[in-house]
Design a protein around this motif. Structure first.
Motif, PDB file in Angstrom:
ATOM      1  N   GLY A  94      42.675  39.748  35.866  1.00  0.00           N
ATOM      2  CA  GLY A  94      43.069  39.646  37.456  1.00  0.00           C
ATOM      3  C   GLY A  94      42.473  41.224  37.215  1.00  0.00           C
ATOM      4  O   GLY A  94      40.823  40.955  37.139  1.00  0.00           O
ATOM      5  N   ASP A  95      43.397  42.431  38.429  1.00  0.00           N
ATOM      6  CA  ASP A  95      42.189  43.546  38.394  1.00  0.00           C
ATOM      7  C   ASP A  95      42.947  44.643  37.473  1.00  0.00           C
ATOM      8  O   ASP A  95      44.214  43.980  36.659  1.00  0.00           O
ATOM      9  CB  ASP A  95      42.638  43.465  40.051  1.00  0.00           C
ATOM     10  N   LEU A  96      42.537  46.063  37.207  1.00  0.00           N
ATOM     11  CA  LEU A  96      42.875  46.882  36.631  1.00  0.00           C
ATOM     12  C   LEU A  96      45.126  46.644  36.709  1.00  0.00           C
ATOM     13  O   LEU A  96      45.014  47.059  35.530  1.00  0.00           O
ATOM     14  CB  LEU A  96      42.447  47.835  37.216  1.00  0.00           C
ATOM     15  N   GLN A  97      44.983  46.667  37.895  1.00  0.00           N
ATOM     16  CA  GLN A  97      46.865  46.866  37.803  1.00  0.00           C
ATOM     17  C   GLN A  97      47.411  45.900  36.853  1.00  0.00           C
ATOM     18  O   GLN A  97      48.697  46.107  36.317  1.00  0.00           O
ATOM     19  CB  GLN A  97      47.327  47.112  39.320  1.00  0.00           C
ATOM     20  N   VAL A  98      46.964  44.021  37.365  1.00  0.00           N
ATOM     21  CA  VAL A  98      47.393  43.444  36.232  1.00  0.00           C
ATOM     22  C   VAL A  98      47.484  43.409  35.193  1.00  0.00           C
ATOM     23  O   VAL A  98      48.221  43.430  34.237  1.00  0.00           O
ATOM     24  CB  VAL A  98      46.517  42.508  37.014  1.00  0.00           C
ATOM     25  N   ARG A  99      46.336  44.237  34.550  1.00  0.00           N
ATOM     26  CA  ARG A  99      46.094  44.616  33.645  1.00  0.00           C
ATOM     27  C   ARG A  99      46.949  45.529  32.668  1.00  0.00           C
ATOM     28  O   ARG A  99      47.562  45.190  31.581  1.00  0.00           O
ATOM     29  CB  ARG A  99      44.254  45.006  33.014  1.00  0.00           C
ATOM     30  N   ASN A 100      46.871  45.962  33.351  1.00  0.00           N
ATOM     31  CA  ASN A 100      48.283  47.130  32.909  1.00  0.00           C
ATOM     32  C   ASN A 100      49.841  47.042  33.177  1.00  0.00           C
ATOM     33  O   ASN A 100      50.121  47.892  32.279  1.00  0.00           O
ATOM     34  CB  ASN A 100      47.790  48.462  33.551  1.00  0.00           C
TER      35      ASN A 100
ATOM     36  N   ARG B 122      34.401  33.362  38.192  1.00  0.00           N
ATOM     37  CA  ARG B 122      35.737  34.080  37.912  1.00  0.00           C
ATOM     38  C   ARG B 122      35.828  33.282  39.915  1.00  0.00           C
ATOM     39  O   ARG B 122      35.112  33.321  40.523  1.00  0.00           O
ATOM     40  CB  ARG B 122      35.405  35.325  38.122  1.00  0.00           C
ATOM     41  N   ASN B 123      36.863  33.181  40.076  1.00  0.00           N
ATOM     42  CA  ASN B 123      37.035  32.782  41.484  1.00  0.00           C
ATOM     43  C   ASN B 123      36.693  33.498  42.302  1.00  0.00           C
ATOM     44  O   ASN B 123      37.949  35.003  42.071  1.00  0.00           O
ATOM     45  CB  ASN B 123      38.144  31.718  41.754  1.00  0.00           C
ATOM     46  N   PRO B 124      36.353  33.567  43.180  1.00  0.00           N
ATOM     47  CA  PRO B 124      36.281  34.681  43.727  1.00  0.00           C
ATOM     48  C   PRO B 124      36.661  35.431  45.257  1.00  0.00           C
ATOM     49  O   PRO B 124      37.164  36.706  45.384  1.00  0.00           O
ATOM     50  CB  PRO B 124      34.564  34.594  44.926  1.00  0.00           C
ATOM     51  N   LEU B 125      37.872  34.628  45.771  1.00  0.00           N
ATOM     52  CA  LEU B 125      39.174  35.042  46.049  1.00  0.00           C
ATOM     53  C   LEU B 125      40.416  35.117  45.301  1.00  0.00           C
ATOM     54  O   LEU B 125      40.646  36.658  45.137  1.00  0.00           O
ATOM     55  CB  LEU B 125      39.719  33.709  46.875  1.00  0.00           C
ATOM     56  N   SER B 126      40.367  34.679  44.101  1.00  0.00           N
ATOM     57  CA  SER B 126      41.990  35.131  43.067  1.00  0.00           C
ATOM     58  C   SER B 126      41.910  36.178  42.020  1.00  0.00           C
ATOM     59  O   SER B 126      42.176  36.802  41.506  1.00  0.00           O
ATOM     60  CB  SER B 126      43.048  33.691  42.331  1.00  0.00           C
ATOM     61  N   GLY B 127      40.419  35.496  41.209  1.00  0.00           N
ATOM     62  CA  GLY B 127      39.762  36.339  40.578  1.00  0.00           C
ATOM     63  C   GLY B 127      40.244  35.043  39.281  1.00  0.00           C
ATOM     64  O   GLY B 127      39.693  35.165  38.357  1.00  0.00           O
ATOM     65  N   TYR B 128      41.469  34.143  39.260  1.00  0.00           N
ATOM     66  CA  TYR B 128      41.317  33.388  37.955  1.00  0.00           C
ATOM     67  C   TYR B 128      39.979  32.876  37.658  1.00  0.00           C
ATOM     68  O   TYR B 128      39.177  32.715  38.309  1.00  0.00           O
ATOM     69  CB  TYR B 128      42.718  32.088  38.315  1.00  0.00           C
TER      70      TYR B 128
END
Length: 288
Positions: A101-107, A185-191
């Motif tokens: 994901g992104d920083l928020q998801v990883r945290n 990386r999926n450019p839309l979802s990050g998955y």
């Protein structure tokens, strides 16, 4: 979108969580909330109750001892990605956690929740498969260990029981092996459109053992055993890397792979070969 109405309970212990799951049919566990709440908002899941284990003590430790690496179920992706212990003993997991994901998801998101959730596009499952890991769960009948090869049953389906709580991830420590994880990386979802993890143990320039796993391309992550067979007991060089990439592409039927506006099944098959070569090169470099 909004979720359907649900009841909320906060567990005081693992045993309390197991009891609450038994008292409320169809209830789900809540830890980092990065998986279940998203699916509840989209209407893909609508459990009548959530049992929160996010504040339980003792489930977030990361420790290496006696030839094994233990990662607590409530350790966040950020904690795993930043852990020198994980980087030293299970680099592929460190790589994968840093790609979530992104920083928020990883945290907020947790390793245990991620693996139990069974998202077929997620990064850590491929790393855990390549590292020969096991998930330890506790339920009404006590504790049991689920090898990663038996964990993933399909899209958002795992072999974790309805009344079982993930307590930790166990990974064998092999000081002679190197591992890595790469993804497109999926450019839309990050998955992961395609994610590949590899663990390689060398004897001089010869591959003595290899485990390679993929995620993002089918309904669940899986081992690329044909690639492993190509690698083992062969001298590692650029030609072998190319052969391994070709074997990865040949091991899948494009008709069975995911296809969407971001990537066709044929493109995913091509990426699988490319990223298999890349991740193996990194794993070998780390093994050396």
């Amino acid at each position: 979108m909004y979720t359907e109405n649900f009841d909320y309970y906060r567990a005081d212990s693992v045993e309390d969580a197991i009891e609450l799951l038994g008292e409320h049919d169809g209830s789900e566990l809540l830890a980092g909330a990065q998986g279940i709440l998203t699916r509840m908002k989209t209407g893909d899941e609508s459990p009548p109750a959530l049992v929160d284990i996010g504040n339980l003590d003792g489930l977030s430790a990361i420790e290496a001892s006696d030839g094994a690496l233990s990662v607590g179920a409530l350790a966040t992706h950020a904690e795993v990605a930043d852990s020198k212990t994980v980087a030293d003993h299970a680099a592929a997991l460190s790589d994968a956690a840093g790609e979530v994901g992104d920083l928020q998801v990883r945290n907020a998101g947790t390793v245990g929740g991620n693996l139990a959730h069974g998202d077929p596009r997620s990064d850590p499952p491929a790393a855990v498969l390549a590292l020969d890991g096991s998930l330890v769960v506790q339920g009404p009948d006590g504790e049991r260990e689920i090898p990663a090869t038996d964990l993933f049953d399909g899209s958002f389906e795992t072999s974790v029981g309805e009344r079982e709580v993930v307590t930790r991830l166990e990974l064998p420590v092999d000081g002679d092996a190197g591992s890595a994880y790469h993804k497109y990386r999926n450019p839309l979802s990050g998955y992961a459109l395609v994610g590949v993890a590899a663990s390689v143990r060398l004897d001089g320039d010869t591959v003595r053992e290899a485990r390679v796993a993929a995620t993002g391309i089918t309904d669940c992550p899986f081992r690329l055993e044909d690639v492993e067979d190509v690698l083992e007991d062969e001298p590692m060089d650029d030609e072998l890397l190319t052969t391994a990439g070709d074997a990865a592409k040949a091991a899948v039927d494009a008709d069975d792979l995911h296809s969407d506006p971001q990537a066709s099944s044929e493109f995913r098959a091509h990426l699988l070969g490319v990223y298999t070569e890349r991740v193996l090169a990194d794993a070998v470099e780390r093994a050396e």
